[in-house]
Write a protein that holds these residues in place. Structure first.
Motif, PDB file in Angstrom:
ATOM      1  N   UNK A  29       0.822  -1.207   0.000  1.00 21.26           N
ATOM      2  CA  UNK A  29       0.000   0.000   0.000  1.00 21.26           C
ATOM      3  C   UNK A  29       0.856   1.257   0.000  1.00 21.26           C
ATOM      4  N   UNK A  30       1.954   1.231   0.744  1.00 23.02           N
ATOM      5  CA  UNK A  30       2.842   2.390   0.785  1.00 23.02           C
ATOM      6  C   UNK A  30       3.468   2.642  -0.579  1.00 23.02           C
ATOM      7  N   UNK A  31       3.879   1.558  -1.265  1.00 23.68           N
ATOM      8  CA  UNK A  31       4.472   1.705  -2.591  1.00 23.68           C
ATOM      9  C   UNK A  31       3.471   2.279  -3.581  1.00 23.68           C
ATOM     10  N   UNK A  32       2.239   1.766  -3.579  1.00 27.88           N
ATOM     11  CA  UNK A  32       1.227   2.260  -4.506  1.00 27.88           C
ATOM     12  C   UNK A  32       0.836   3.703  -4.190  1.00 27.88           C
ATOM     13  N   UNK A  33       0.739   4.041  -2.918  1.00 25.43           N
ATOM     14  CA  UNK A  33       0.410   5.418  -2.551  1.00 25.43           C
ATOM     15  C   UNK A  33       1.524   6.369  -2.958  1.00 25.43           C
ATOM     16  N   UNK A  34       2.770   5.902  -2.870  1.00 22.26           N
ATOM     17  CA  UNK A  34       3.887   6.740  -3.295  1.00 22.26           C
ATOM     18  C   UNK A  34       3.813   7.025  -4.789  1.00 22.26           C
ATOM     19  N   UNK A  35       3.502   6.003  -5.589  1.00 18.66           N
ATOM     20  CA  UNK A  35       3.388   6.214  -7.035  1.00 18.66           C
ATOM     21  C   UNK A  35       2.185   7.090  -7.371  1.00 18.66           C
ATOM     22  N   UNK A  36       1.090   6.905  -6.647  1.00 20.22           N
ATOM     23  CA  UNK A  36      -0.084   7.742  -6.883  1.00 20.22           C
ATOM     24  C   UNK A  36       0.204   9.198  -6.533  1.00 20.22           C
ATOM     25  N   UNK A  37       0.943   9.401  -5.464  1.00 16.98           N
ATOM     26  CA  UNK A  37       1.331  10.761  -5.086  1.00 16.98           C
ATOM     27  C   UNK A  37       2.228  11.383  -6.148  1.00 16.98           C
TER      28      UNK A  37
END
Length: 442
Positions: A29-37
């Motif tokens: 989730x942290x990785x995906x949120x980082x890419x979304x950000x």
């Protein structure tokens, strides 16, 4: 002991699996949120750049016109044919209009669409809230959208010319999330297989000292019981000889003392025999000793054998439905001892005038022997302890009748040795029902 080891390994596996899954889920989730950000910041930066570039070139009116088409090459004006750019320079005059990367929408200050990128557009027409938003969720492809005001010039009080909405497809992000999900669960499954093996191995290491101590205790009990048999037998022989050859002049007190010594000696002899039997039951028996046994015949013999004892105790012993020809793969002497212990326990705790019921039936591939009594019952907090060694719910009554406190422990050990088990159902004051369940034999 293997059950305890399996339980210990399963608890370790559950704890480690929970921690690993939670850590992997959080990292994903942290990785995906980082890419979304990162996508959101990219759209925000691009929207600001486009705003600054378009602001001095915007026509006076926010409507589909040739002037707007010259400012926004590559966009399709509402109500007019969508013409592709004439050359490469015009096609990339505004990089954000590249339909392979971004989708643009331009609205007037009323929120009416006046121009947009060609091709499929994200779900949603009029601009919603300014800033970042996710569109298209639940309708297939997801889009990340950033919307800002458009102004024609700087300065206070400048009216809003319109809105600029720039969107980027999140299909690649969702595809990466899907790949990450499958890859993560595959790695998790492999890790859990390794953790399961490690947990089983560590459980064996942790339980090795306990198992060794347990075996030494069993061996000590068996050795002590074995060593006591010979001197106790000699002692009882001497006492029995003295009792049988007592002179008529021997006082009544001396005779009573000899009788008490004999009674206690025989009780101790029975206790030693039970301890030796328990020690032998803890060891696995060779499969060659197990043969098909007619459990119906065994139960009927035991009931007949105890009929006189039940009559002497003024207890009604009733054999209900006994399914004929019920066969079990096991040792006949051990199965007989199991039935004897359960039935003697029921008669022992049934008061005068009470009833003991015995039933035997086969349910699919399982055999059920039920022995119920009308005694005082077993309190709920004591039911888990009755199969422990030397457990007596009524010590005075048990000792008076010569019990050793090992009868139910022996019965449970025999049941487990034959692949089954014994359960109890009881309420205080309403008797107890012991249910023996064994796999059917051939």
């Amino acid at each position: 002991m293997w059950r305890a080891r399996l339980r210990f390994a399963a608890l370790s596996l559950l704890a480690m699996g929970t921690l690993l899954y939670a850590a992997g889920f959080a990292m994903g989730r942290l990785l995906l949120q980082t890419q979304e950000t990162a996508i959101r910041r990219e759209l925000q930066s691009l929207a600001g750049t486009l705003h600054d570039s378009l602001k001095p070139a915007l026509p006076q009116e926010a409507r589909p016109s040739g002037a707007l088409a010259s400012v926004l090459p590559g966009l399709c004006l509402v109500g007019k044919p969508c013409m592709p750019p004439k050359d490469l320079i015009h096609r990339h005059a505004i990089s954000a209009s590249d339909p392979d990367r971004y989708k643009l929408r331009v609205f007037d200050h009323h929120g009416n669409l006046i121009a947009s990128s060609p091709g499929a557009l994200p779900v949603g027409g009029k601009p919603g809230l300014l800033g970042w938003a996710l569109t298209g969720e639940g309708a297939g492809e997801r889009w990340g959208t950033y919307a800002i005001h458009l102004h024609r010039a700087n300065g206070p009080g400048q009216p809003v010319w319109g809105y600029l909405q720039i969107s980027s497809s999140l299909a690649h992000l969702d595809a990466e999330a899907n790949r990450l999900w499958w890859m993560g669960h595959g790695v998790f499954a492999l890790a859990m297989a390794g953790v399961a093996l490690a947990s089983w191995w560590l459980a064996g290491l942790a339980m090795a000292p306990l198992l060794e101590a347990y075996r030494r205790q069993e061996q000590f009990s068996a050795d002590v019981a074995h060593e006591l048999r010979t001197p106790l037998a000699n002692l009882l022989a001497v006492v029995e000889a003295e009792r049988s050859t007592a002179e008529p002049s021997t006082s009544h007190r001396q005779v009573a003392s000899l009788d008490r010594v004999l009674a206690q000696g025989r009780r101790l002899q029975q206790l030693i025999a039970d301890l030796l039997l328990l020690a032998s039951l803890e060891r696995s028996s060779p499969q060659s000793l197990r043969v098909p046994c007619d459990l119906t015949e065994i139960v009927m013999d035991v009931v007949e054998e105890f009929s006189e004892a039940a009559a002497a105790a003024e207890v009604s012993l009733r054999a209900g439905h006994l399914t004929p020809g019920v066969r079990v793969l096991g040792v006949e002497s051990e199965l007989s001892r199991l039935a004897i212990n359960l039935l003697s326990n029921a008669i022992q705790y049934t008061p005068v005038g009470g009833v003991v019921h015995v039933t035997l039936e086969q349910q699919s591939r399982e055999i059920v022997l039920a022995i119920s009594d009308s005694g005082p019952g077993i309190p709920a907090d004591q039911q888990a302890r009755i199969f422990d060694r030397f457990t007596r719910l009524d010590p005075a009554r048990s000792r008076q009748q010569g019990g050793t406190g090992l009868g139910l422990a022996i019965a449970q050990a025999i049941a487990r040795r034959h692949g089954g088990g014994i359960t109890v159902q009881s309420e205080a004051g309403q008797g107890a029902a012991f249910m023996l369940r064994l796999p059917a034999g051939h």
